[in-house]
Design an enzyme around this catalytic site. Structure first.
Site, short mmCIF file in Angstrom:
data_model
loop_
_atom_site.label_atom_id
_atom_site.label_comp_id
_atom_site.label_asym_id
_atom_site.label_seq_id
_atom_site.Cartn_x
_atom_site.Cartn_y
_atom_site.Cartn_z
CB CYS A 118 1.82 -2.44 -0.15
SG CYS A 118 0.12 -1.62 -0.25
CG HIS A 143 1.80 -2.87 4.61
ND1 HIS A 143 3.06 -1.91 4.25
CD2 HIS A 143 0.77 -2.66 3.71
CE1 HIS A 143 2.45 -1.28 3.26
NE2 HIS A 143 1.43 -1.38 3.08
CD GLU A 192 5.80 -3.10 6.07
OE1 GLU A 192 5.06 -2.30 5.91
OE2 GLU A 192 5.64 -4.22 5.49
#
Length: 244
Positions: free
Chosen positions: A118, A218, A220
């Site tokens: 990001c 994202h 994660e």
């Protein structure tokens, strides 16, 4: 990349961290912090996470790392790419901007793999001479990439089959996004390898070695899918074995 004595040590992955005022327990002070999801996915992918605070000395720590993750976070200061601030651009964070640019440049000098997440993808573009869109709805006409504060948007991204991201995730990926800024003029040396249906750039990479990728989403935030982080960790392990 196991942990017993006969296996090679796991790659050490530095993750850039936030500098924020935070409250925890009985304390209320300036802190270095990072969402737990980042180290969790690095561990799940076979790496060892190390947090890099937003201070100049973090660039020196890169010499002891096998890979770097540039984490998400607040807006990159528009002064870093020669622009006046948009009314919707957040307050500048010069300490973090400076530290992350130094970390990235050192990682590129050393030739170790980098994953920009990001904001991290935006730092990658700015560091190499590109610019940013300061408020995405002005360009695409909707807020789907950032529905509201603290709420991730779901975006489908078409990926180039021959790219590193495409190799890891396939031709199409459904991802979680939370950004109101994005890449505008692409830096020299970067190629676009993923776009959303509205045309917004969602993935970029550098051709050749080392493994350098930026994604506007994202990864994660999906703990069950560590394919992209696994690709970074594997590139780090391979780079370590082939480095002179």
């Amino acid at each position: 990349m196991g942990s017993n004595g006969s296996d090679p040590p796991r790659p050490v992955v530095g993750i850039t961290a936030y500098g924020e005022h935070a409250r925890y327990g009985v304390w209320d002070n300036e802190s270095v912090l990072l969402p737990r999801t980042y180290p969790d996915v690095v561990i799940a992918a076979g790496g060892v996470p190390v947090l890099l605070p937003p201070v100049p000395e973090s660039a020196a720590a890169v010499d002891r790392l096998d890979a770097v993750v540039l984490a998400g976070g607040p807006d990159v200061g528009p002064d870093r790419y020669g622009a006046a601030p948009h009314p919707r651009t957040g307050a500048p964070r010069p300490d973090r901007d400076g530290a992350e640019l130094a970390v990235l440049h050192r990682a590129l000098e050393r030739g170790i793999p980098v994953l920009g997440v990001c904001r991290g993808a935006q730092i990658l573009n700015v560091a190499l001479g590109g610019t940013l869109v300061q408020h995405v709805p002005d360009v695409v006409g909707h807020s789907g990439h950032n529905p509201s504060p603290g709420v991730f948007g779901t975006v489908e991204v078409a990926l180039e089959p021959g790219s590193r991201v495409g190799a890891a995730l396939g031709p199409v990926a459904t991802v979680r996004c939370h950004h109101h800024q994005a890449l505008d003029r692409l830096a020299d040396g970067l190629v676009v390898t993923g776009r959303a249906a509205d045309g917004l750039v969602e993935a970029v990479e550098r051709s050749g070695a080392p493994w350098v990728v930026g994604v506007q989403w994202h990864p994660e935030e999906v703990a069950t899918d560590v394919r992209l982080m696994t690709a970074l960790v594997r590139a780090a392990a391979q780079n370590r074995t082939t480095a002179p």
